[in-house]
Design a protein around this motif. Structure first.
Motif, PDB file in Angstrom:
ATOM      1  N   THR A   1       0.744  -1.199  -0.069  1.00  0.00           N
ATOM      2  CA  THR A   1      -0.040  -0.114   0.143  1.00  0.00           C
ATOM      3  C   THR A   1       0.729   1.293   0.137  1.00  0.00           C
ATOM      4  OG1 THR A   1      -0.183  -0.163   2.491  1.00  0.00           O
ATOM      5  CG2 THR A   1      -1.963  -1.081   1.023  1.00  0.00           C
ATOM      6  N   ASN A   2       2.144   1.000   0.495  1.00  0.00           N
ATOM      7  CA  ASN A   2       2.867   2.282   0.779  1.00  0.00           C
ATOM      8  C   ASN A   2       4.345   2.004   0.177  1.00  0.00           C
ATOM      9  OD1 ASN A   2       0.900   4.174   1.666  1.00  0.00           O
ATOM     10  ND2 ASN A   2       1.262   3.159   3.412  1.00  0.00           N
ATOM     11  N   PRO A   3       4.488   1.775  -0.932  1.00  0.00           N
ATOM     12  CA  PRO A   3       5.927   1.527  -1.694  1.00  0.00           C
ATOM     13  C   PRO A   3       6.872   2.684  -1.330  1.00  0.00           C
ATOM     14  CG  PRO A   3       4.449   1.711  -3.531  1.00  0.00           C
ATOM     15  CD  PRO A   3       3.744   1.970  -2.211  1.00  0.00           C
ATOM     16  N   THR A   4       8.238   2.478  -1.004  1.00  0.00           N
ATOM     17  CA  THR A   4       9.079   3.575  -0.521  1.00  0.00           C
ATOM     18  C   THR A   4       9.390   4.191  -2.011  1.00  0.00           C
ATOM     19  OG1 THR A   4      10.950   1.980  -1.038  1.00  0.00           O
ATOM     20  CG2 THR A   4      10.092   2.217   1.240  1.00  0.00           C
ATOM     21  N   PHE A   5      10.307   5.366  -1.710  1.00  0.00           N
ATOM     22  CA  PHE A   5      10.833   6.165  -2.804  1.00  0.00           C
ATOM     23  C   PHE A   5      11.696   5.500  -3.493  1.00  0.00           C
ATOM     24  CE2 PHE A   5      14.145   8.639  -4.758  1.00  0.00           C
ATOM     25  CZ  PHE A   5      13.193   9.816  -5.477  1.00  0.00           C
TER      26      PHE A   5
ATOM     27  N   ALA B   1       2.027   5.916 -11.499  1.00  0.00           N
ATOM     28  CA  ALA B   1       1.944   5.507  -9.650  1.00  0.00           C
ATOM     29  C   ALA B   1       3.198   5.940  -9.432  1.00  0.00           C
ATOM     30  CB  ALA B   1       1.279   4.222  -9.525  1.00  0.00           C
ATOM     31  N   ALA B   2       4.302   5.138  -9.908  1.00  0.00           N
ATOM     32  CA  ALA B   2       5.379   5.242  -9.028  1.00  0.00           C
ATOM     33  C   ALA B   2       5.885   6.868  -9.306  1.00  0.00           C
ATOM     34  CB  ALA B   2       6.415   4.773 -10.018  1.00  0.00           C
ATOM     35  N   TYR B   3       5.806   7.666 -10.109  1.00  0.00           N
ATOM     36  CA  TYR B   3       6.149   8.917 -10.486  1.00  0.00           C
ATOM     37  C   TYR B   3       5.409   9.879  -9.196  1.00  0.00           C
ATOM     38  CZ  TYR B   3       5.832  13.805 -11.745  1.00  0.00           C
ATOM     39  OH  TYR B   3       5.936  15.132 -11.987  1.00  0.00           O
TER      40      TYR B   3
ATOM     41  N   LYS C   1       7.280  11.962  -6.490  1.00  0.00           N
ATOM     42  CA  LYS C   1       6.995  13.345  -6.441  1.00  0.00           C
ATOM     43  C   LYS C   1       6.684  13.704  -5.047  1.00  0.00           C
ATOM     44  CE  LYS C   1       4.920  17.329  -8.653  1.00  0.00           C
ATOM     45  NZ  LYS C   1       5.289  18.244  -7.781  1.00  0.00           N
ATOM     46  N   ALA C   2       5.595  12.980  -4.540  1.00  0.00           N
ATOM     47  CA  ALA C   2       4.915  13.395  -2.983  1.00  0.00           C
ATOM     48  C   ALA C   2       6.249  13.481  -2.248  1.00  0.00           C
ATOM     49  CB  ALA C   2       3.867  12.479  -2.792  1.00  0.00           C
ATOM     50  N   ARG C   3       6.956  12.514  -2.157  1.00  0.00           N
ATOM     51  CA  ARG C   3       8.229  12.349  -1.224  1.00  0.00           C
ATOM     52  C   ARG C   3       9.097  13.492  -1.498  1.00  0.00           C
ATOM     53  NH1 ARG C   3       9.369  11.869   3.369  1.00  0.00           N
ATOM     54  NH2 ARG C   3      11.173  10.872   3.913  1.00  0.00           N
ATOM     55  N   ILE C   4       9.338  13.769  -2.667  1.00  0.00           N
ATOM     56  CA  ILE C   4      10.277  14.880  -2.978  1.00  0.00           C
ATOM     57  C   ILE C   4       9.633  16.177  -2.414  1.00  0.00           C
ATOM     58  CG2 ILE C   4      11.526  16.428  -4.727  1.00  0.00           C
ATOM     59  CD1 ILE C   4      11.593  13.730  -6.259  1.00  0.00           C
ATOM     60  N   ASP C   5       8.513  16.342  -2.888  1.00  0.00           N
ATOM     61  CA  ASP C   5       7.750  17.666  -2.202  1.00  0.00           C
ATOM     62  C   ASP C   5       7.716  17.685  -0.655  1.00  0.00           C
ATOM     63  OD1 ASP C   5       7.258  18.048  -4.819  1.00  0.00           O
ATOM     64  OD2 ASP C   5       5.116  17.714  -4.946  1.00  0.00           O
ATOM     65  N   ALA C   6       7.677  16.525  -0.056  1.00  0.00           N
ATOM     66  CA  ALA C   6       7.486  16.373   1.492  1.00  0.00           C
ATOM     67  C   ALA C   6       8.900  16.800   1.933  1.00  0.00           C
ATOM     68  CB  ALA C   6       7.195  15.292   1.884  1.00  0.00           C
ATOM     69  N   VAL C   7      10.007  16.193   1.272  1.00  0.00           N
ATOM     70  CA  VAL C   7      11.264  16.550   1.889  1.00  0.00           C
ATOM     71  C   VAL C   7      11.674  18.068   1.559  1.00  0.00           C
ATOM     72  CG1 VAL C   7      13.674  16.036   1.400  1.00  0.00           C
ATOM     73  CG2 VAL C   7      11.945  14.432   1.745  1.00  0.00           C
ATOM     74  N   GLU C   8      11.236  18.617   0.620  1.00  0.00           N
ATOM     75  CA  GLU C   8      11.858  19.921   0.060  1.00  0.00           C
ATOM     76  C   GLU C   8      10.775  20.916   1.064  1.00  0.00           C
ATOM     77  OE1 GLU C   8      11.681  22.892  -3.705  1.00  0.00           O
ATOM     78  OE2 GLU C   8       9.927  21.367  -3.632  1.00  0.00           O
TER      79      GLU C   8
END
Length: 71
Positions: free
Chosen positions: A7-11, A45-47, A51-58
């Motif tokens: 349900t929640n693949p890693t970056f 889906a992978a993108y 993108k969500a992970r990069i946005d959160a880290v940024e």
């Protein structure tokens, strides 16, 4: 995407999916239309995960740098 938690693949897992699908498409001498939609759906889906992970880290970095400059 293969994941220990489907349900929640890693970056890292999502990025690996993107790389594998890109390589698969580059290696084709002829388009594999029968599997193209599946590859595009997986890649999309992978993108989104990446993108969500990069946005959160940024966002976290911006907040960290803002609070450090206020101190």
């Amino acid at each position: 995407m293969t994941s220990s938690n489907s349900t929640n693949p890693t970056f890292k897992e999502a990025f690996a999916t993107l790389k594998a699908n890109a390589q698969k498409l580059e290696d084709q001498t002829e388009p594999d239309i029968d599997h193209l939609l599946e590859v595009v759906e997986q890649s999309t889906a992978a993108y989104k995960i990446c993108k969500a992970r990069i946005d959160a880290v940024e966002k976290a970095l911006l907040l960290t740098f803002e609070s450090a400059s206020d101190a």
